[in-house]
Write an enzyme that holds these catalytic residues in place. Structure first.
Site, mmCIF file in Angstrom:
data_model
loop_
_atom_site.group_PDB
_atom_site.id
_atom_site.type_symbol
_atom_site.label_atom_id
_atom_site.label_comp_id
_atom_site.label_asym_id
_atom_site.label_seq_id
_atom_site.Cartn_x
_atom_site.Cartn_y
_atom_site.Cartn_z
ATOM 1 N N HIS A 263 0.712 -1.239 0.018
ATOM 2 C CA HIS A 263 0.028 0.081 0.063
ATOM 3 C C HIS A 263 0.783 1.187 -0.145
ATOM 4 C CE1 HIS A 263 -3.263 2.863 0.825
ATOM 5 N NE2 HIS A 263 -3.939 1.730 0.481
ATOM 6 N N ASP A 314 -7.855 -5.182 -1.056
ATOM 7 C CA ASP A 314 -8.264 -6.409 -1.999
ATOM 8 C C ASP A 314 -8.091 -7.531 -1.662
ATOM 9 O OD1 ASP A 314 -9.520 -4.312 -3.884
ATOM 10 O OD2 ASP A 314 -7.259 -3.538 -4.023
HETATM 11 C C1 LIG Z 1 -0.564 -0.610 -3.993
HETATM 12 C C2 LIG Z 1 0.794 -0.418 -4.779
HETATM 13 C C3 LIG Z 1 0.443 -0.030 -6.114
HETATM 14 C C4 LIG Z 1 1.600 0.767 -3.911
HETATM 15 O O1 LIG Z 1 2.981 1.028 -4.750
HETATM 16 P P1 LIG Z 1 4.027 1.735 -4.334
HETATM 17 O O2 LIG Z 1 3.669 2.774 -3.184
HETATM 18 O O3 LIG Z 1 4.269 2.781 -5.599
HETATM 19 O O4 LIG Z 1 4.955 0.883 -3.732
HETATM 20 P P2 LIG Z 1 6.160 0.130 -4.765
HETATM 21 O O5 LIG Z 1 5.743 -0.233 -5.886
HETATM 22 O O6 LIG Z 1 7.086 1.304 -4.867
HETATM 23 O O7 LIG Z 1 6.655 -0.935 -3.982
HETATM 24 C C5 LIG Z 1 7.728 -0.861 -2.799
HETATM 25 C C6 LIG Z 1 8.323 -1.953 -2.615
HETATM 26 O O8 LIG Z 1 7.483 -3.177 -2.303
HETATM 27 C C7 LIG Z 1 7.483 -3.934 -3.328
HETATM 28 N N1 LIG Z 1 5.917 -4.339 -3.513
HETATM 29 C C8 LIG Z 1 4.916 -3.528 -3.449
HETATM 30 N N2 LIG Z 1 3.844 -3.936 -3.570
HETATM 31 C C9 LIG Z 1 3.934 -5.320 -3.888
HETATM 32 C C10 LIG Z 1 3.115 -6.544 -4.193
HETATM 33 N N3 LIG Z 1 2.024 -6.590 -4.362
HETATM 34 N N4 LIG Z 1 4.055 -7.802 -4.389
HETATM 35 C C11 LIG Z 1 5.238 -7.770 -4.209
HETATM 36 N N5 LIG Z 1 6.043 -6.490 -3.913
HETATM 37 C C12 LIG Z 1 5.485 -5.436 -3.730
HETATM 38 C C13 LIG Z 1 7.841 -3.355 -4.458
HETATM 39 O O9 LIG Z 1 8.499 -4.352 -5.446
HETATM 40 C C14 LIG Z 1 8.843 -2.432 -3.864
HETATM 41 O O10 LIG Z 1 9.964 -3.236 -3.539
HETATM 42 P P3 LIG Z 1 11.658 -2.816 -3.528
HETATM 43 O O11 LIG Z 1 11.690 -1.602 -2.680
HETATM 44 O O12 LIG Z 1 12.332 -4.204 -3.124
HETATM 45 O O13 LIG Z 1 11.731 -2.524 -4.969
HETATM 46 C C15 LIG Z 1 1.621 -1.358 -4.825
HETATM 47 O O14 LIG Z 1 1.878 -2.172 -3.594
HETATM 48 C C16 LIG Z 1 1.031 -2.784 -5.908
HETATM 49 O O15 LIG Z 1 1.111 -2.833 -6.756
HETATM 50 N N6 LIG Z 1 0.235 -3.817 -4.989
HETATM 51 C C17 LIG Z 1 -0.267 -4.616 -6.017
HETATM 52 C C18 LIG Z 1 -1.736 -4.284 -6.602
HETATM 53 C C19 LIG Z 1 -2.647 -4.049 -5.455
HETATM 54 O O16 LIG Z 1 -2.845 -4.726 -4.713
HETATM 55 N N7 LIG Z 1 -3.492 -2.774 -5.205
HETATM 56 C C20 LIG Z 1 -4.329 -2.344 -4.596
HETATM 57 C C21 LIG Z 1 -4.004 -1.327 -3.632
HETATM 58 S S1 LIG Z 1 -5.073 -0.816 -2.440
#
Ligand SMILES: CC(C)(COP(=O)(O)OP(=O)(O)OC[C@H]1O[C@@H](n2cnc3c(N)ncnc32)[C@H](O)[C@@H]1OP(=O)(O)O)[C@@H](O)C(=O)NCCC(=O)NCCS
Length: 378
Positions: A263, A314
């Site tokens: 998140h 989710d």
């Molecule tokens: C929600 C979300 C978009 C937030 O994105 P964000 O704040 O930009 O976070 P980041 O993408 O920069 O992730 C930070 C770190 O956590 C990891 N990470 C975040 N979500 C992850 C996931 N669902 N699975 C695996 N790794 C994840 C990233 O790879 C990153 O790792 P690193 O620092 O080793 O490269 C992201 O967690 C995600 O894509 N989740 C899956 C989709 C989802 O469930 N969305 C609903 C949100 S309510």
């Protein structure tokens, strides 16, 4: 070349992009509240209609106010026949979120108040959007399956009514309560991507239907509301707990995001997931889908140990919705039905004290003054 005095991290992380009195999140402490009412208090006590009222008006409804809202929602249930005709004619295999986005946009064409920007008209349109989004989702599902569209029973509350018009069966108290709580948990979440999209559109003083359409488009993406569909597809595809764990490890190793985890704001457990986990287990046991809960639990443990990532709203809503009998490809649309309450609250708040939302970009391109290259020399 710099065009701004303040730069931000990618994705506007941590940026305070506006003021609001609707929703508070403390991502470090795992606190979420609507209008000061903690999400746990609301999940334990509120009916979804009370939450809608709270988000719109800032106070809990008195009995007559709640009765009035319920009447207004029931009397605005019907959608224009032109929208029904559109739903009948969508191509086979159309994605429900695309259909919902288009149908909600269409509503404005048949609403005589569409261009009336008075507070009263906008409040009426918010009520219509709240009621008719649910009607669109259920009607579309029946039309694509060739089953009979179910007439609503006005004596039912919002949660029971939607399950009734969707499945044709009136839910028992346990199922109704579970869905009611799920609606409350999904109702609002501050400046999440779709709500921000809605507010940006509202800030141009565009109409509320355009704002809602923007929001639905943003919710659809797999990084936002689309994740709940991806979660259930993953669980059903792997089918058993050991395989689910292997799949999760493999995805982590290949740096593929696992839907339902992570998140932008929470560094603790998402407080909504706390309730949805319990609901997933209880409804799973009740409906013979406990396996989905057990798989989810193993995946949660794996992802938490490997990467310290928590499930978001989710993850357990996927198995909860499945046990409620909601078709998989409607999961994100059902999220939209609930979030319409938050979107409309934010749109109305934006209209009340509006200033155009127009940030700057940090320019990283070619310097100004590039010499023109004639066509034959490119
Ligand atoms: C929600 C979300 C978009 C937030 O994105 P964000 O704040 O930009 O976070 P980041 O993408 O920069 O992730 C930070 C770190 O956590 C990891 N990470 C975040 N979500 C992850 C996931 N669902 N699975 C695996 N790794 C994840 C990233 O790879 C990153 O790792 P690193 O620092 O080793 O490269 C992201 O967690 C995600 O894509 N989740 C899956 C989709 C989802 O469930 N969305 C609903 C949100 S309510």
């Amino acid at each position: 070349m710099s065009t701004s005095t303040t730069t931000t991290g990618a994705g506007l992380e941590g940026v305070i992009a506006g003021e609001s009195e609707i929703c508070y999140i403390d991502g470090n402490a795992g606190i979420l509240s609507y209008r000061g009412y903690n999400i746990h208090t609301l999940a334990d006590n509120a009916k979804f209609e009370e939450v809608i009222y709270l988000l719109w008006h800032g106070t809990l409804p008195k009995p007559d106010e709640l009765a009035k809202l319920k009447r207004a929602l029931a009397s605005n249930h019907a959608i224009p026949f032109e929208v029904v005709a559109f739903l009948k004619g969508v191509p086979p295999g159309a994605a429900p979120m695309d259909v919902l986005r288009t149908a909600v946009s269409m509503l404005s064409l048949y609403d005589p108040l569409a261009r009336d920007m008075s507070p009263d008209a906008n409040a009426t349109k918010a009520t219509k959007l709240m009621a008719q989004t649910a009607t669109i989702v259920a009607t579309f599902d029946h039309l694509r399956k060739g089953t009979e569209v179910v007439a609503p029973d006005p004596s039912l509350g919002f949660a029971a009514s939607f399950l009734h018009i969707l499945t044709g069966k009136k839910p028992d108290d346990v199922m109704e309560h579970a869905f009611d709580v799920a609606l409350t948990l999904h109702a609002d979440h501050e400046l999440n991507a779709s709500t921000f999209a809605a507010r940006v559109t509202a800030a141009t003083l565009s109409d509320i239907y355009s704002c809602a359409t923007s929001a639905i488009g943003a919710l659809k993406g797999p990084l936002h509301g689309g994740a709940n569909e991806d979660v259930i597809k993953l669980l059903l595809e792997v089918g058993e707990a050991d395989k689910a764990v292997e799949r999760a490890k493999d995805m982590l190793a290949r740096k593929i995001k696992i839907p339902g985890f992570g998140h932008r704001v929470y560094r603790t457990e998402d407080p909504r997931a706390t309730h949805l986990r319990v609901m997933s287990e209880e409804l799973g046991k009740r409906t013979g889908h406990e396996n989905l809960f057990l798989m989810s639990q193993r995946v949660e443990k794996t992802v938490s140990e490997a990467k310290k990532l928590n499930p978001n709203v989710d993850f357990y809503s996927a198995s909860t919705y499945y046990s409620l009998g909601i078709p998989i490809d409607l999961f994100t649309s059902v999220f939209a039905i609930s979030r319409m309450s938050g979107w409309t609250a934010h749109i109305l708040e934006q209209y009340k004290n509006n200033r155009l939302i127009r940030p700057r970009a940090e320019y990283k391109g070619n310097p100004d003054g590039m010499p023109w290259i004639p066509m034959e020399k490119r």
